[in-house]
Design a protein around this motif. Structure first.
Motif, mmCIF file in Angstrom:
data_model
loop_
_atom_site.group_PDB
_atom_site.id
_atom_site.type_symbol
_atom_site.label_atom_id
_atom_site.label_comp_id
_atom_site.label_asym_id
_atom_site.label_seq_id
_atom_site.Cartn_x
_atom_site.Cartn_y
_atom_site.Cartn_z
ATOM 1 N N ASN A 92 0.816 -1.233 0.000
ATOM 2 C CA ASN A 92 0.000 0.000 0.000
ATOM 3 C C ASN A 92 0.843 1.274 0.000
ATOM 4 N N ASN A 93 2.170 1.118 -0.141
ATOM 5 C CA ASN A 93 3.046 2.295 -0.223
ATOM 6 C C ASN A 93 3.360 2.692 -1.661
ATOM 7 N N CYS A 94 2.896 1.883 -2.630
ATOM 8 C CA CYS A 94 3.255 2.206 -4.012
ATOM 9 C C CYS A 94 2.080 1.957 -4.948
ATOM 10 N N ILE A 95 2.081 2.718 -6.030
ATOM 11 C CA ILE A 95 1.007 2.584 -7.026
ATOM 12 C C ILE A 95 1.300 1.382 -7.944
ATOM 13 N N ASP A 96 2.596 1.274 -8.301
ATOM 14 C CA ASP A 96 2.996 0.147 -9.173
ATOM 15 C C ASP A 96 2.963 -1.176 -8.419
ATOM 16 N N ASN A 97 3.217 -2.241 -9.159
ATOM 17 C CA ASN A 97 3.370 -3.567 -8.566
ATOM 18 C C ASN A 97 4.528 -3.525 -7.560
ATOM 19 N N PRO A 98 4.307 -3.886 -6.281
ATOM 20 C CA PRO A 98 5.379 -3.786 -5.288
ATOM 21 C C PRO A 98 6.597 -4.627 -5.616
ATOM 22 N N LEU A 99 6.400 -5.730 -6.312
ATOM 23 C CA LEU A 99 7.544 -6.571 -6.689
ATOM 24 C C LEU A 99 8.398 -5.875 -7.748
ATOM 25 N N TYR A 100 7.743 -5.147 -8.641
ATOM 26 C CA TYR A 100 8.503 -4.377 -9.646
ATOM 27 C C TYR A 100 9.288 -3.263 -8.969
ATOM 28 N N VAL A 101 8.623 -2.546 -8.047
ATOM 29 C CA VAL A 101 9.294 -1.443 -7.338
ATOM 30 C C VAL A 101 10.471 -1.976 -6.534
ATOM 31 N N LEU A 102 10.271 -3.094 -5.838
ATOM 32 C CA LEU A 102 11.366 -3.656 -5.040
ATOM 33 C C LEU A 102 12.529 -4.069 -5.931
ATOM 34 N N GLU A 103 12.242 -4.735 -7.071
ATOM 35 C CA GLU A 103 13.353 -5.159 -7.936
ATOM 36 C C GLU A 103 14.116 -3.950 -8.501
ATOM 37 N N GLN A 104 13.383 -2.890 -8.836
ATOM 38 C CA GLN A 104 14.054 -1.679 -9.309
ATOM 39 C C GLN A 104 14.945 -1.089 -8.205
ATOM 40 N N ALA A 105 14.424 -1.089 -6.977
ATOM 41 C CA ALA A 105 15.210 -0.549 -5.857
ATOM 42 C C ALA A 105 16.443 -1.399 -5.595
ATOM 43 N N LEU A 106 16.287 -2.715 -5.693
ATOM 44 C CA LEU A 106 17.431 -3.621 -5.527
ATOM 45 C C LEU A 106 18.475 -3.380 -6.619
ATOM 46 N N ALA A 107 18.020 -3.217 -7.831
ATOM 47 C CA ALA A 107 18.942 -2.948 -8.951
ATOM 48 C C ALA A 107 19.624 -1.591 -8.760
ATOM 49 N N GLY A 108 18.934 -0.687 -8.070
ATOM 50 C CA GLY A 108 19.519 0.635 -7.830
ATOM 51 C C GLY A 108 20.473 0.673 -6.657
ATOM 52 N N GLY A 109 20.559 -0.465 -5.930
ATOM 53 C CA GLY A 109 21.595 -0.576 -4.920
ATOM 54 C C GLY A 109 21.162 -0.451 -3.472
ATOM 55 N N ILE A 110 19.865 -0.640 -3.149
ATOM 56 C CA ILE A 110 19.519 -0.635 -1.726
ATOM 57 C C ILE A 110 20.309 -1.726 -1.016
ATOM 58 N N THR A 111 20.562 -1.556 0.253
ATOM 59 C CA THR A 111 21.454 -2.461 0.988
ATOM 60 C C THR A 111 20.739 -3.297 2.037
#
Ligand SMILES: Cc1ncc(COP(=O)(O)OP(=O)(O)O)c(N)n1
Ligand SMILES: Cc1nc(C(=O)O)sc1CCOP(=O)(O)O
Ligand SMILES: [Mg+2]
Length: 213
Positions: free
Chosen positions: A16-35
């Motif tokens: 409920n924190n994102c409009i997009d698919n949360p799995l897509y948002v998480l994978e993008q964040a992981l690819a962007g380097g979250i730790t």
């Protein structure tokens, strides 16, 4: 990677924190380097039961692929059931000594602190890291306490010594560097990534702002 280093860019999100698919948002964040990642499924529209468990497992698998620790917020039973890397509990959640008794020995146990007293108490109780905040005002957590500001964060750092410390609450690209200068080992964010136009570049920019020269 040590817990301290894993706190550098600590993303927290629920469906409920994102409009997009949360799995897509998480994978993008992981690819962007979250730790580090925390699954925080709560509030209006949050999933429950088997839907919540299924999403947790899917998010855990994504984090495993990127070698990023996967933690669960509040729900100790779920964290154990899905084989998470740890749990985050606040002042009104299950006490740390009870969590330690129930969880696997390797579990990362993070504890919230909204003031210096709670921070010293959490440190004494053996928290693996302390999540201090809110540092700035936030609309994401409806029951957030009064912001402690950079001074409050610096005071907590002075009182807990070298214990891993992540700051949370209203943290964005524009203020991330000053949070690190105030003494945090890292930043924890929800909307700076989940509400961004591009989660990958948002994560990348936050990571650049948290590098200590
Ligand atoms: C890293 C981190 N810090 C603080 C919190 C807040 O936890 P809590 O006070 O239990 O509030 P809820 O997140 O459960 O609403 C956190 N989740 N993560
Ligand atoms: C989950 C949470 N805990 C807080 C605390 O003060 O303990 S503030 C908060 C919400 C953080 O969201 P945003 O990065 O969008 O401000
Ligand atoms: Mg909680």
């Amino acid at each position: 990677m040590t817990i301290r280093h894993s706190l550098q860019v600590y993303f927290i999100m629920g469906s409920n924190n994102c409009i997009d698919n949360p799995l897509y948002v998480l994978e993008q964040a992981l690819a962007g380097g979250i730790t580090m990642f925390q699954f925080r499924e709560k509030g209006r529209g949050a999933k429950t039961g088997t839907d919540k468990q299924k999403l947790a497992l899917q998010m855990k698998e994504l984090c495993r692929r990127y070698h990023v620790p996967f933690l669960v917020n509040d729900d100790v039973d779920l964290a154990i059931k899905v084989g998470a890397d740890g749990i985050h509990v606040g002042q009104e959640d299950e006490p740390i000594d009870s969590v330690r008794r129930r969880c696997p020995e390797h579990f990362i146990v993070g504890v919230s602190a909204t003031n210096v007293h709670e921070a010293v108490e959490a440190d004494s109780a053996g928290a693996d890291y302390i999540g201090a905040g809110p540092v700035f005002a936030t609309a994401t957590k409806h029951d957030a306490k009064t912001p402690i500001g950079l001074e409050g964060l610096a005071e907590i750092r002075r009182l807990i010594g070298n214990t891993p410390l992540v700051a949370i609450g209203g943290i964005q690209e524009k203020n991330a560097a000053e949070v690190i200068k105030a003494g945090a080992d890292g930043i924890s964010v929800i909307s700076a990534i989940s509400a961004s136009e591009n989660a990958l570049t948002a994560a990348q920019q936050l990571k650049l702002r948290t590098i200590v020269n």
